[in-house]
Enzyme design. Structure first.
Site, PDB file in Angstrom:
ATOM      1  N   HIS A 235       0.611  -2.897  -5.760  1.00  0.00           N
ATOM      2  CA  HIS A 235       0.795  -2.271  -7.075  1.00  0.00           C
ATOM      3  C   HIS A 235      -0.277  -1.231  -7.374  1.00  0.00           C
ATOM      4  O   HIS A 235      -0.187  -0.513  -8.371  1.00  0.00           O
ATOM      5  CB  HIS A 235       0.862  -3.332  -8.185  1.00  0.00           C
ATOM      6  CG  HIS A 235      -0.442  -3.967  -8.549  1.00  0.00           C
ATOM      7  ND1 HIS A 235      -0.869  -5.160  -8.027  1.00  0.00           N
ATOM      8  CD2 HIS A 235      -1.415  -3.567  -9.406  1.00  0.00           C
ATOM      9  CE1 HIS A 235      -2.041  -5.479  -8.540  1.00  0.00           C
ATOM     10  NE2 HIS A 235      -2.400  -4.522  -9.379  1.00  0.00           N
TER      11      HIS A 235
ATOM     12  N   SER B 214      -7.919  -5.317  -9.718  1.00  0.00           N
ATOM     13  CA  SER B 214      -6.690  -5.343  -8.926  1.00  0.00           C
ATOM     14  C   SER B 214      -6.913  -4.735  -7.554  1.00  0.00           C
ATOM     15  O   SER B 214      -7.503  -3.662  -7.424  1.00  0.00           O
ATOM     16  CB  SER B 214      -5.579  -4.572  -9.645  1.00  0.00           C
ATOM     17  OG  SER B 214      -5.131  -5.254 -10.773  1.00  0.00           O
TER      18      SER B 214
ATOM     19  N   ASP C 114       2.354  -8.529  -2.603  1.00  0.00           N
ATOM     20  CA  ASP C 114       1.534  -7.526  -3.289  1.00  0.00           C
ATOM     21  C   ASP C 114       0.314  -7.175  -2.430  1.00  0.00           C
ATOM     22  O   ASP C 114      -0.816  -7.594  -2.707  1.00  0.00           O
ATOM     23  CB  ASP C 114       1.098  -8.071  -4.653  1.00  0.00           C
ATOM     24  CG  ASP C 114       0.497  -6.998  -5.544  1.00  0.00           C
ATOM     25  OD1 ASP C 114       0.618  -5.805  -5.210  1.00  0.00           O
ATOM     26  OD2 ASP C 114      -0.097  -7.356  -6.584  1.00  0.00           O
TER      27      ASP C 114
END
Length: 376
Positions: A164, A322, A224
């Site tokens: 992402h 992230s 992911d």
């Protein structure tokens, strides 16, 4: 060249100044860009060197003037992102042993994961270059670079991060660069005031290619994981930047980490809701998958390709972390090493929520995919 420049000035002079340097624009052909001096836009400047320059494109790209210098809408750089392949089979639940993978030699096992003797281990702020594999992922946003994801250096050309952070980006975000060797974003030079030792300065690389996992799903947050190929090689011999180790072999790829404490680091949002300019770290316990699945059962299905860690009040990875690494510090064979077992994926709405662990992509599950997509 001079004649062409004069012609361009005459061409742009027919309209009044409409946009300032640094403003976002969408021309020519509605392509997003930033208003800059013509001298700072190689793509459009190159049109003047042609024997028959396309003056219509130059006319359409006009923003105005800065003094006597034409200002043009310079298109954003296009970073190739490998599109998910419809021919790739879905990932198997079985972990593939990569001990003899054809590309395993691309992982520098001899220099990876150095463990420093930190004076503040277990604290909140990292020591100067304590984790020399930490990476910041930069995005071109309204003409400026902003860091909104993390990652980890795994060899001289590749950074491991979350899918992402590479694909399905927010509007206006263009994957652009990677910074290594950074500690404090607010300081031009990072120094340890106690020892009076200073870091040599961060290294900045443009992105050559972003490769997200082909079965990444934003809806269910599975697969992911992504790798980023840098333009140029990291000069390990000339810097203190080093790669982190990845789990190789079934013993490491399938390692049971339940109840062990791993480290997550980054520049993410702190407990007061602001991003930290200084790299932070926290120790988080790995939560058994069965327990984690129950916690998240009304939100999303958690599977064996994921790890859960945290759930202690005030201790968690957060926004801006992230793509960053979740790693183990300890003995690997007879050496102290750092081995990355997770990639920060997602977590509770409010970071550090008690009994709500963060979710990480399990690196060991994807080692075959990682090595399949790496090139020398």
């Amino acid at each position: 060249m001079r004649l062409m420049s004069l012609l361009l000035v005459l061409l742009l002079a027919v309209t009044a100044f409409t946009q300032n340097i640094g403003e976002r624009c969408r021309k020519p052909s509605n392509r997003p860009g930033t208003c800059v001096s013509i001298r700072e836009c190689p793509v459009l400047l190159a049109l003047l060197d042609r024997q028959n320059p396309n003056l219509s494109i130059l006319h359409e790209a006009r923003c105005g003037f800065s003094g006597r210098i034409p200002v043009v809408c310079c298109p954003d750089p296009v970073v190739p992102v490998t599109k998910p392949s419809t021919t790739n089979p879905p990932p198997s639940s079985a972990v593939q042993d990569v001990s003899n993978h054809r590309n395993v030699h691309l992982l520098p096992m001899d220099i990876c994961g150095p463990v420093a003797d930190s004076k503040i281990f277990g604290g909140k702020e990292t020591g100067l270059l304590e984790f020399p594999w930490m990476a910041l992922i930069g995005y071109l946003i309204r003409g400026e670079i902003g860091f909104h994801c993390g990652g980890s250096l795994v060899n001289e050309r590749y950074v491991l991060t979350a899918a992402h952070c590479v694909t399905s980006l927010p509007n206006g975000f263009v994957l652009a660069s990677v910074r290594l060797g950074e500690h404090n974003l607010d300081e031009e030079m990072d120094c340890d005031l106690e020892t009076r030792v200073c870091a040599p300065g961060p290294l900045n690389f443009d992105v050559e290619e972003g490769v997200p996992h082909p079965q990444y799903s934003k809806k269910v947050m599975k697969n992911d994981i992504a790798i980023i190929r840098l333009k140029g090689r990291v000069p390990f011999s000339q810097s203190v930047v080093r790669p982190i180790c990845l789990p190789v072999g079934l013993r490491h790829q399938n390692r049971n980490l339940d109840q062990e404490f791993l480290v997550v680091a980054g520049w993410g949002v702190t407990e007061n809701g602001t991003s930290s300019p200084v790299q932070l770290k926290v120790n988080v316990p790995v939560v058994p998958l069965a327990k984690c699945s129950v916690i998240y059962q009304k939100i999303v299905q958690i599977g064996p390709s994921q790890l859960c860690a945290g759930g202690e009040k005030g201790k968690d990875s957060c926004n801006g972390d992230s793509g960053g690494p979740l790693f183990f510090l300890g003995l690997v064979g007879e050496e102290q090493k750092a081995v990355q077992y997770g990639v920060v994926s997602f977590g509770p709405k409010y970071c550090g929520t008690e009994n709500m662990p963060g979710i990480y992509t399990r690196v060991g599950h994807y080692m075959d995919w990682i090595l399949n997509n790496m090139r020398p």
